[in-house]
Write an enzyme that holds these catalytic residues in place. Structure first.
Site, PDB file in Angstrom:
ATOM      1  N   CYS A  55     -66.020 -16.828 -35.554  1.00  0.00           N
ATOM      2  CA  CYS A  55     -65.279 -15.601 -35.903  1.00  0.00           C
ATOM      3  C   CYS A  55     -64.823 -14.812 -34.673  1.00  0.00           C
ATOM      4  O   CYS A  55     -63.978 -13.922 -34.790  1.00  0.00           O
ATOM      5  CB  CYS A  55     -66.109 -14.717 -36.819  1.00  0.00           C
ATOM      6  SG  CYS A  55     -66.569 -15.560 -38.338  1.00  0.00           S
ATOM      7  N   HIS A  66     -62.828  -7.790 -36.294  1.00  0.00           N
ATOM      8  CA  HIS A  66     -63.035  -8.947 -37.171  1.00  0.00           C
ATOM      9  C   HIS A  66     -63.425  -8.417 -38.551  1.00  0.00           C
ATOM     10  O   HIS A  66     -64.229  -7.496 -38.677  1.00  0.00           O
ATOM     11  CB  HIS A  66     -64.140  -9.831 -36.601  1.00  0.00           C
ATOM     12  CG  HIS A  66     -64.597 -10.883 -37.553  1.00  0.00           C
ATOM     13  ND1 HIS A  66     -63.718 -11.710 -38.206  1.00  0.00           N
ATOM     14  CD2 HIS A  66     -65.849 -11.230 -37.982  1.00  0.00           C
ATOM     15  CE1 HIS A  66     -64.402 -12.532 -38.990  1.00  0.00           C
ATOM     16  NE2 HIS A  66     -65.697 -12.258 -38.874  1.00  0.00           N
ATOM     17  N   ASN A 110     -63.401 -12.670 -45.383  1.00  0.00           N
ATOM     18  CA  ASN A 110     -63.632 -13.033 -43.988  1.00  0.00           C
ATOM     19  C   ASN A 110     -62.912 -14.360 -43.708  1.00  0.00           C
ATOM     20  O   ASN A 110     -63.324 -15.395 -44.226  1.00  0.00           O
ATOM     21  CB  ASN A 110     -65.151 -13.165 -43.767  1.00  0.00           C
ATOM     22  CG  ASN A 110     -65.513 -13.529 -42.342  1.00  0.00           C
ATOM     23  OD1 ASN A 110     -64.665 -13.954 -41.553  1.00  0.00           O
ATOM     24  ND2 ASN A 110     -66.784 -13.393 -42.013  1.00  0.00           N
TER      25      ASN A 110
HETATM   26  O1  UT7 Z   1     -68.128 -13.486 -39.704  1.00  0.00           O
HETATM   27  C1  UT7 Z   1     -69.322 -13.538 -38.981  1.00  0.00           C
HETATM   28  C2  UT7 Z   1     -70.049 -12.343 -39.151  1.00  0.00           C
HETATM   29  N1  UT7 Z   1     -70.632 -12.259 -40.485  1.00  0.00           N
HETATM   30  C3  UT7 Z   1     -71.062 -11.097 -40.873  1.00  0.00           C
HETATM   31  O2  UT7 Z   1     -70.871 -10.145 -40.191  1.00  0.00           O
HETATM   32  C4  UT7 Z   1     -71.861 -10.990 -42.169  1.00  0.00           C
HETATM   33  C5  UT7 Z   1     -72.986 -10.009 -41.943  1.00  0.00           C
HETATM   34  N2  UT7 Z   1     -73.850  -9.809 -43.087  1.00  0.00           N
HETATM   35  C6  UT7 Z   1     -73.427  -9.160 -44.208  1.00  0.00           C
HETATM   36  O3  UT7 Z   1     -72.277  -8.798 -44.307  1.00  0.00           O
HETATM   37  C7  UT7 Z   1     -74.444  -8.827 -45.266  1.00  0.00           C
HETATM   38  O4  UT7 Z   1     -75.750  -9.107 -44.788  1.00  0.00           O
HETATM   39  C8  UT7 Z   1     -74.223  -9.600 -46.603  1.00  0.00           C
HETATM   40  C9  UT7 Z   1     -72.994  -9.072 -47.289  1.00  0.00           C
HETATM   41  C10 UT7 Z   1     -74.081 -11.084 -46.315  1.00  0.00           C
HETATM   42  C11 UT7 Z   1     -75.418  -9.392 -47.537  1.00  0.00           C
HETATM   43  O5  UT7 Z   1     -75.606  -8.015 -47.777  1.00  0.00           O
HETATM   44  P1  UT7 Z   1     -77.079  -7.371 -47.674  1.00  0.00           P
HETATM   45  O6  UT7 Z   1     -76.938  -5.970 -48.008  1.00  0.00           O
HETATM   46  O7  UT7 Z   1     -77.591  -7.724 -46.290  1.00  0.00           O
HETATM   47  O8  UT7 Z   1     -77.854  -8.133 -48.796  1.00  0.00           O
HETATM   48  P2  UT7 Z   1     -79.141  -9.088 -48.681  1.00  0.00           P
HETATM   49  O9  UT7 Z   1     -78.799 -10.371 -48.011  1.00  0.00           O
HETATM   50  O10 UT7 Z   1     -80.269  -8.284 -48.132  1.00  0.00           O
HETATM   51  O11 UT7 Z   1     -79.434  -9.371 -50.194  1.00  0.00           O
HETATM   52  C12 UT7 Z   1     -79.848  -8.323 -51.085  1.00  0.00           C
HETATM   53  C13 UT7 Z   1     -80.003  -8.928 -52.466  1.00  0.00           C
HETATM   54  C14 UT7 Z   1     -80.829 -10.209 -52.474  1.00  0.00           C
HETATM   55  O12 UT7 Z   1     -81.571 -10.210 -53.685  1.00  0.00           O
HETATM   56  P3  UT7 Z   1     -83.130  -9.815 -53.693  1.00  0.00           P
HETATM   57  O13 UT7 Z   1     -83.793 -10.773 -52.770  1.00  0.00           O
HETATM   58  O14 UT7 Z   1     -83.163  -8.395 -53.186  1.00  0.00           O
HETATM   59  O15 UT7 Z   1     -83.512  -9.964 -55.124  1.00  0.00           O
HETATM   60  C15 UT7 Z   1     -79.806 -11.295 -52.537  1.00  0.00           C
HETATM   61  O16 UT7 Z   1     -80.308 -12.463 -53.143  1.00  0.00           O
HETATM   62  O17 UT7 Z   1     -78.710  -9.306 -52.963  1.00  0.00           O
HETATM   63  C16 UT7 Z   1     -78.761 -10.657 -53.424  1.00  0.00           C
HETATM   64  N3  UT7 Z   1     -77.421 -11.237 -53.257  1.00  0.00           N
HETATM   65  C17 UT7 Z   1     -76.480 -11.125 -54.194  1.00  0.00           C
HETATM   66  N4  UT7 Z   1     -76.469 -10.506 -55.384  1.00  0.00           N
HETATM   67  C18 UT7 Z   1     -75.345 -10.560 -56.084  1.00  0.00           C
HETATM   68  C19 UT7 Z   1     -76.935 -11.965 -52.229  1.00  0.00           C
HETATM   69  N5  UT7 Z   1     -75.664 -12.317 -52.481  1.00  0.00           N
HETATM   70  C20 UT7 Z   1     -75.360 -11.815 -53.688  1.00  0.00           C
HETATM   71  C21 UT7 Z   1     -74.208 -11.841 -54.480  1.00  0.00           C
HETATM   72  N6  UT7 Z   1     -74.243 -11.193 -55.664  1.00  0.00           N
HETATM   73  N7  UT7 Z   1     -73.074 -12.458 -54.108  1.00  0.00           N
END
Ligand code: UT7
Length: 325
Positions: free
Chosen positions: A116, A252, A282
């Site tokens: 990225c 980005h 993205n």
């Molecule tokens: O391009 C390279 C750079 N990439 C990035 O910058 C991405 C950086 N990371 C992010 O943008 C965020 O970490 C995400 C959007 C990927 C995830 O958001 P988050 O607020 O960090 O969520 P999380 O990974 O802590 O997940 C929270 C909950 C989890 O459930 P439990 O364990 O709390 O029950 C996940 O399983 O959300 C769940 N979850 C979802 N729920 C509904 C993960 N993906 C989804 C989804 N829909 N699509």
């Protein structure tokens, strides 16, 4: 003193937008529009149809950039193309693009892989070629078909990405304090290789390892917020400028919350940050040139504006460029 300056931009988004509800329904995902919008800012993205490769999207974006710059394909003497989803292992997607554009002047062409951050890396490399005097007019491209490396059963990643390409024409410029790339900064830290990876390859005709994108989202998020603020400061200082001289941030496009954090650290109102993640998702190396192209074509960013580009991605890699349009 030779600078390089942007003289044209172009973009390509394949097909119709696919909104969150349609994506969730298509793959039977345990997710919701509310979750995706709230956590990422993404509402829709584009996917390339079967048979369309990164070089096809790069071709359209490049043709638009060349037209905007008012130059012909054979005026280009360097192609640097950033991609993590190349058409083939080799030849490079840049060489395929050169052929598709009908460039027959022997222009140098190569791919660059920094995920990225790829476009910022490619811009920095092309800028150095032009500053050295060895090349006069470069096509710098970010082109991706990330839909090819997504696991549609992994809701934590498949809702985040889209396909697209963006391109710029970069030309030698001799003006002092005029339009040009003022400073670039590039970094990598391979110790973070596992938090965002497609850890697979082909050997002996067989796929080896995992062919899908895997990400520890929270680790990436924390790392991104930290290093993007640092590299923004670094590049502003390297240009001998201050943050209040930055007119526009073109980051980005991964997550609206990361962009808000970077804008806040720069004390830049969020209205001065170009946001396309809501409609593009993205698109990895394509996201910055696509956002820049949209902002230039809509008239938001214009001649004389000071623009900060910055990206972060797998590797881990990160970088920034400060320029005047
Ligand atoms: O391009 C390279 C750079 N990439 C990035 O910058 C991405 C950086 N990371 C992010 O943008 C965020 O970490 C995400 C959007 C990927 C995830 O958001 P988050 O607020 O960090 O969520 P999380 O990974 O802590 O997940 C929270 C909950 C989890 O459930 P439990 O364990 O709390 O029950 C996940 O399983 O959300 C769940 N979850 C979802 N729920 C509904 C993960 N993906 C989804 C989804 N829909 N699509």
């Amino acid at each position: 003193m030779i600078y390089s300056r942007i003289t044209g931009t172009g973009g390509c988004l394949p097909g119709d937008p696919v909104d969150n509800a349609a994506l969730i329904a298509a793959h039977g995902l345990d997710s919701s529009d509310d979750w995706i919008v709230e956590r990422t800012g993404i509402r829709s993205r584009h996917f390339a149809p079967a048979g369309t490769a990164a070089s096809d999207l790069a071709l359209v974006a490049s043709q638009r950039a060349l037209e905007a710059a008012g130059c012909a394909p054979n005026d280009i003497d360097l192609i640097v193309l950033a991609t993590s989803t190349p058409d083939f292992i080799f030849p490079s997607t840049a060489a395929l693009l050169q052929d598709k554009l009908g460039i027959t002047n022997g222009a140098a062409a190569f791919d660059l892989q920094a995920v990225c951050s790829g476009f910022v890396y490619a811009l920095a490399v092309a800028d150095k070629f032009i500053r050295s005097g060895s090349h006069k007019r470069a096509l710098v491209v970010g082109a991706e078909v990330f839909s090819r490396i997504l696991d549609w059963q992994d809701r934590g990643t498949c809702v985040l990405f889209g396909d697209g390409a963006g391109a710029i024409v970069l030309e030698a410029s001799h003006g002092n304090n005029g339009p040009g790339i003022y400073a670039t900064a590039l970094h990598a830290d391979g110790r973070y290789r596992d938090i965002l990876a497609v850890a697979g390859h082909v050997s002996g005709g067989q796929p080896i390892g995992d062919p899908f994108l895997r990400m520890d989202g929270q680790a990436v998020f924390k790392f991104a917020v930290k290093v993007l603020a640092e590299v923004a400061d670094e590049v502003i200082r390297a240009a001998g400028m201050t943050a209040d001289q930055v007119d526009w941030l073109v980051p980005h496009q991964a997550n609206i919350r990361i962009m808000q954090s970077t804008a806040k650290k720069l004390r830049l109102p969020i209205e001065r940050c170009i946001v396309t993640v809501d409609r593009h998702g993205n698109t990895s190396a394509a996201s910055i040139p696509l956002a820049l192209d949209e902002a230039v074509r809509s008239g938001k960013i214009g001649a004389g504006d000071t623009v900060l580009l910055e990206g972060v991605g797998g590797g881990f890699t990160w970088g920034a460029a400060l320029l005047k349009l």
